[in-house]
Write a protein that holds these residues in place. Structure first.
Motif, PDB file in Angstrom:
ATOM      1  N   GLY A   1     -65.167 -11.844  -9.025  1.00  0.00           N
ATOM      2  CA  GLY A   1     -64.398 -12.588  -8.140  1.00  0.00           C
ATOM      3  C   GLY A   1     -64.267 -13.920  -8.263  1.00  0.00           C
ATOM      4  O   GLY A   1     -65.192 -14.716  -9.000  1.00  0.00           O
TER       5      GLY A   1
ATOM      6  N   LYS B   1     -57.393 -14.746  -9.557  1.00  0.00           N
ATOM      7  CA  LYS B   1     -56.668 -13.601  -9.939  1.00  0.00           C
ATOM      8  C   LYS B   1     -55.193 -13.524  -8.776  1.00  0.00           C
ATOM      9  O   LYS B   1     -54.028 -13.563  -9.388  1.00  0.00           O
ATOM     10  N   THR B   2     -55.483 -14.106  -7.665  1.00  0.00           N
ATOM     11  CA  THR B   2     -54.146 -14.075  -6.882  1.00  0.00           C
ATOM     12  C   THR B   2     -53.457 -15.193  -7.028  1.00  0.00           C
ATOM     13  O   THR B   2     -52.177 -15.173  -7.124  1.00  0.00           O
TER      14      THR B   2
ATOM     15  N   ASP C   1     -50.587  -5.305  -3.833  1.00  0.00           N
ATOM     16  CA  ASP C   1     -51.933  -6.018  -3.475  1.00  0.00           C
ATOM     17  C   ASP C   1     -52.887  -4.587  -3.625  1.00  0.00           C
ATOM     18  O   ASP C   1     -52.839  -3.909  -2.485  1.00  0.00           O
TER      19      ASP C   1
ATOM     20  N   ASP D   1     -56.293  -5.153  -3.486  1.00  0.00           N
ATOM     21  CA  ASP D   1     -57.713  -5.449  -3.158  1.00  0.00           C
ATOM     22  C   ASP D   1     -57.961  -5.446  -1.508  1.00  0.00           C
ATOM     23  O   ASP D   1     -57.101  -6.277  -0.757  1.00  0.00           O
TER      24      ASP D   1
ATOM     25  N   HIS E   1     -59.647  -6.920   0.304  1.00  0.00           N
ATOM     26  CA  HIS E   1     -59.829  -8.044   0.886  1.00  0.00           C
ATOM     27  C   HIS E   1     -58.372  -8.950   1.148  1.00  0.00           C
ATOM     28  O   HIS E   1     -58.229  -9.737   2.082  1.00  0.00           O
TER      29      HIS E   1
ATOM     30  N   ASP F   1     -52.343  -7.142  -8.218  1.00  0.00           N
ATOM     31  CA  ASP F   1     -53.576  -7.819  -7.981  1.00  0.00           C
ATOM     32  C   ASP F   1     -54.731  -6.797  -7.638  1.00  0.00           C
ATOM     33  O   ASP F   1     -54.684  -5.879  -6.562  1.00  0.00           O
ATOM     34  N   SER F   2     -55.665  -6.764  -8.651  1.00  0.00           N
ATOM     35  CA  SER F   2     -56.669  -5.500  -8.247  1.00  0.00           C
ATOM     36  C   SER F   2     -57.907  -6.209  -7.773  1.00  0.00           C
ATOM     37  O   SER F   2     -58.317  -7.460  -8.060  1.00  0.00           O
ATOM     38  N   PRO F   3     -58.940  -5.423  -7.111  1.00  0.00           N
ATOM     39  CA  PRO F   3     -60.325  -5.830  -6.730  1.00  0.00           C
ATOM     40  C   PRO F   3     -61.012  -6.092  -7.824  1.00  0.00           C
ATOM     41  O   PRO F   3     -60.791  -5.592  -8.920  1.00  0.00           O
TER      42      PRO F   3
END
Length: 261
Positions: A11, A15-16, A37, A39, A41, A128-130
């Motif tokens: 993390g 990424k975002t 999205d 993720d 979070h 966007d992946s975790p």
């Protein structure tokens, strides 16, 4: 429709920011863009002022019913403050997905199945992946044609990159068509030896995958996120936006070369 996923098993690597900035730049050349999205979070969702804790419909719904329909998929899409950018938001319920996915088959392809209903609606999809290898990242990797791997230019991030490279190798053993990827150096600060030496090591270890566009530390990214704007609309002349514009040109050139090949 072209699908790019942004992933790393660490993390805090940008990424975002990568997703949002590239999306804004893509719309400036006339493309319609969907952001997805994945993720739990919900950083991407929060960026556009939606609350992952309170949102009623999200990508989580894709995993509730294996047989998807076009109306169901379209009902998950939200308009953002940017005219040409839509969002399929995350909810915090995604955090429970790994536990619920135990014993269920086929969940790794749910996002890919959903995107088939949107072929004529968008030119690009950015996912966007975790930062965890699980069913959500598997979906991101399975759905895309090209993978973007942001890597912070510092020692521990480079060690994390090794795990991501092994994951890509594992995925490619299972895919019919090889998943190509671009490594994007981020948070680069040429004033620090740690950043300079890390960037040098990236180019030495992954000469064919590392982008020539290096993303610098730039407070304009934070300012854009505070206002919920894509960075290029806040300050198109910033160092960070210029770096991402260079990256996008390289990615589009690779795309054209692949189409002509």
């Amino acid at each position: 429709m072209r699908v790019w996923s942004v992933a790393n098993q660490k993390g805090g690597v940008g990424k975002t920011t990568t997703v949002v900035t590239l999306a804004g730049l893509l719309t400036e050349v006339g493309y319609r863009v969907l952001l997805v999205d994945l993720d739990p979070h919900g950083s991407l969702t929060s960026y556009f002022r939606f609350d992952p804790d309170e949102i009623e419909r999200s990508v989580y719904d894709l995993f509730e019913q294996p047989a998807l329909t076009a109306p169901q998929v379209n009902s998950l899409i939200l308009k953002t403050s940017h005219e040409s950018i839509d969002l399929m938001p995350a909810s915090t319920a995604l955090a429970t997905l790994e536990r619920k996915a135990v014993g269920k088959e086929g969940l790794g392809l749910q996002v890919a199945k959903a995107l088939r209903f949107l072929q004529d609606r968008y030119d690009f999809v950015l996912i966007d992946s975790p930062p965890v290898l699980g069913v959500l990242m598997v979906n991101a990797l399975a759905a895309c044609q090209h993978l973007l791997v942001p890597v912070q230019t510092e020692y521990l991030a480079l060690r994390g990159l090794e795990r991501m490279v092994r994951t890509i190798e594992m995925v490619n053993r299972a895919r019919r068509q090889k998943l190509t990827h671009t490594i994007i150096p981020t948070f680069y600060d040429r004033r620090t030896q740690a950043s300079v030496s890390s960037l040098r090591e990236l180019y030495q270890r992954y000469p064919d995958q590392v982008s020539g566009a290096v993303i610098p530390v730039d407070t304009k990214f934070r300012n854009a996120s505070i206002k919920g704007l894509v960075p290029s609309s806040l300050d198109a002349g910033s160092r960070g936006v210029h770096a991402y514009a260079r990256l996008l040109r390289q990615l589009l050139e690779v795309r054209k070369a692949g189409q002509s090949g």
